[in-house]
Design a protein around this motif. Sequence first.
Motif, PDB file in Angstrom:
ATOM      1  N   CYS A  75       0.791  -1.330  -0.055  1.00 56.76           N
ATOM      2  CA  CYS A  75      -0.162   0.012   0.096  1.00 56.76           C
ATOM      3  C   CYS A  75       0.807   1.356  -0.056  1.00 56.76           C
ATOM      4  O   CYS A  75       1.743   1.231   0.669  1.00 56.76           O
ATOM      5  N   GLU A  76       0.482   2.355  -0.915  1.00 63.39           N
ATOM      6  CA  GLU A  76       0.936   3.662  -0.814  1.00 63.39           C
ATOM      7  C   GLU A  76       0.950   4.145   0.419  1.00 63.39           C
ATOM      8  O   GLU A  76       1.957   4.673   1.086  1.00 63.39           O
ATOM      9  N   ASN A  77      -0.131   4.216   1.180  1.00 64.35           N
ATOM     10  CA  ASN A  77      -0.313   4.832   2.264  1.00 64.35           C
ATOM     11  C   ASN A  77      -0.757   3.763   3.524  1.00 64.35           C
ATOM     12  O   ASN A  77      -0.894   2.561   3.134  1.00 64.35           O
TER      13      ASN A  77
ATOM     14  N   GLY B 222       5.319   5.329   1.489  1.00 67.28           N
ATOM     15  CA  GLY B 222       5.224   6.372   0.453  1.00 67.28           C
ATOM     16  C   GLY B 222       6.483   6.083  -0.574  1.00 67.28           C
ATOM     17  O   GLY B 222       6.636   4.893  -1.074  1.00 67.28           O
ATOM     18  N   LYS B 223       7.274   7.302  -0.584  1.00 68.60           N
ATOM     19  CA  LYS B 223       8.311   6.897  -1.699  1.00 68.60           C
ATOM     20  C   LYS B 223       9.730   6.184  -1.018  1.00 68.60           C
ATOM     21  O   LYS B 223      10.893   6.052  -1.755  1.00 68.60           O
TER      22      LYS B 223
ATOM     23  N   ASP C 212      -2.262   5.742  -4.557  1.00 69.54           N
ATOM     24  CA  ASP C 212      -3.339   6.860  -4.962  1.00 69.54           C
ATOM     25  C   ASP C 212      -2.933   7.227  -6.309  1.00 69.54           C
ATOM     26  O   ASP C 212      -1.878   6.969  -7.037  1.00 69.54           O
ATOM     27  N   TRP C 213      -4.326   7.275  -7.107  1.00 72.56           N
ATOM     28  CA  TRP C 213      -4.175   7.592  -8.692  1.00 72.56           C
ATOM     29  C   TRP C 213      -3.889   9.060  -8.770  1.00 72.56           C
ATOM     30  O   TRP C 213      -4.790   9.818  -9.347  1.00 72.56           O
ATOM     31  N   ASP C 214      -2.648   9.493  -8.776  1.00 73.61           N
ATOM     32  CA  ASP C 214      -2.304  10.951  -9.068  1.00 73.61           C
ATOM     33  C   ASP C 214      -1.007  10.782  -9.541  1.00 73.61           C
ATOM     34  O   ASP C 214      -0.442   9.796  -9.391  1.00 73.61           O
TER      35      ASP C 214
ATOM     36  N   HIS D 146      -8.696  15.364 -12.116  1.00 75.48           N
ATOM     37  CA  HIS D 146      -9.143  14.697 -10.883  1.00 75.48           C
ATOM     38  C   HIS D 146      -8.011  13.764 -10.259  1.00 75.48           C
ATOM     39  O   HIS D 146      -7.036  13.461 -11.022  1.00 75.48           O
ATOM     40  N   TRP D 147      -8.245  13.114  -9.095  1.00 73.59           N
ATOM     41  CA  TRP D 147      -7.264  12.003  -8.578  1.00 73.59           C
ATOM     42  C   TRP D 147      -8.238  11.066  -7.806  1.00 73.59           C
ATOM     43  O   TRP D 147      -9.192  11.474  -7.524  1.00 73.59           O
ATOM     44  N   ILE D 148      -7.673   9.935  -7.614  1.00 74.68           N
ATOM     45  CA  ILE D 148      -8.283   8.794  -6.604  1.00 74.68           C
ATOM     46  C   ILE D 148      -7.542   8.498  -5.481  1.00 74.68           C
ATOM     47  O   ILE D 148      -6.705   8.032  -5.780  1.00 74.68           O
ATOM     48  N   THR D 149      -8.109   8.742  -4.587  1.00 69.85           N
ATOM     49  CA  THR D 149      -7.095   8.613  -3.186  1.00 69.85           C
ATOM     50  C   THR D 149      -7.322   6.974  -3.161  1.00 69.85           C
ATOM     51  O   THR D 149      -8.364   6.475  -3.203  1.00 69.85           O
TER      52      THR D 149
END
Length: 310
Positions: free
Chosen positions: A172-174, A196-197, A219-221, A292-295
């Motif tokens: 998971c990213e977050n 995250g990174k 996150d889709w950003d 837009h983005w998707i969290t």
Amino acid sequence: MNWIEIKALHKLYETGEVKLNKTISNSPVFKNHETALEIERNRKTFSRNQDFIAVYENKYLEDYNRYTTFLDNENLLKPQLRFEEKDIKLLIDFKEGIKDGSLKKLKADLVKAQESVKGFSLMFFKNEKYLDKHPTLVDAINSIFDLKLVDNKSQQFLYVLQCYDPKLIILCENGNFLNRDKLPRENGYELWYAGGKNVPKLKYTYELRRGLSIYYSADWDKDGLEIYQMVKKIIPDIQLLHPDGISRSIKDTGHISHWKDSDNPDNLSGLIKDLYSERDIARIKELIRENHWITEEGNNLKRMIDNNNS
């Protein structure tokens, strides 16, 4: 308007004068009253005229008394208080909802879901990271709801939510999904969170996989998908989960990750097209066009896994 401005307006009303500071000097509210010739800027102070008294009593006094009563009752009325007015209003709504029972189900749902600070922020504030910068506000929410929102942060090298007989791993990213254990454990999903990174550490995790398939939840950003690309270099067989959540406006949510070259969605914001399926590419282009983005937290892990395997 924040609490510093609210207090200063009241002092100006009561005493006729208030000392200038950076917040008040730059306040749009004070500038509006100055333009209307209701207050006057001096070298070190603002002073009021008679017109300001009637304006204040009509526009501010009732709210001020309501805010101070609430903040005092909640032991929040301290010199260092920096709440925004909208946050105070929301806390009052929470308090009244708990008292009259209208938020009884919400409280039960928060407890059942082991809701995190980030998840609560996403539900009620401008974006999912808003509460990260407002620990006093988090404390007030915990006190009003008589619960403990799960902290978003972990200092562990690799945070792992384990389960019996794991069928797969989801990186998971977050950290939000790892704070809510029911769904992943019921479905045999072992969740990983690297931070995250902070992905270079993943090159040491091959043996930890135990031969399990691994998926990436993002996150889709722009930033989130760039992190996926970093992960893909380290774990080439990782599969990106396609989002099922609702997209949200980057501008309206105050999000800080912006698509690049938004006038030309075909450039995919500089992302590496070969790393994405045709369905992924179509969704990314749509997000770029709509700004837009998707969290990540707005998705459902089970649906994403089921859709990936169908």
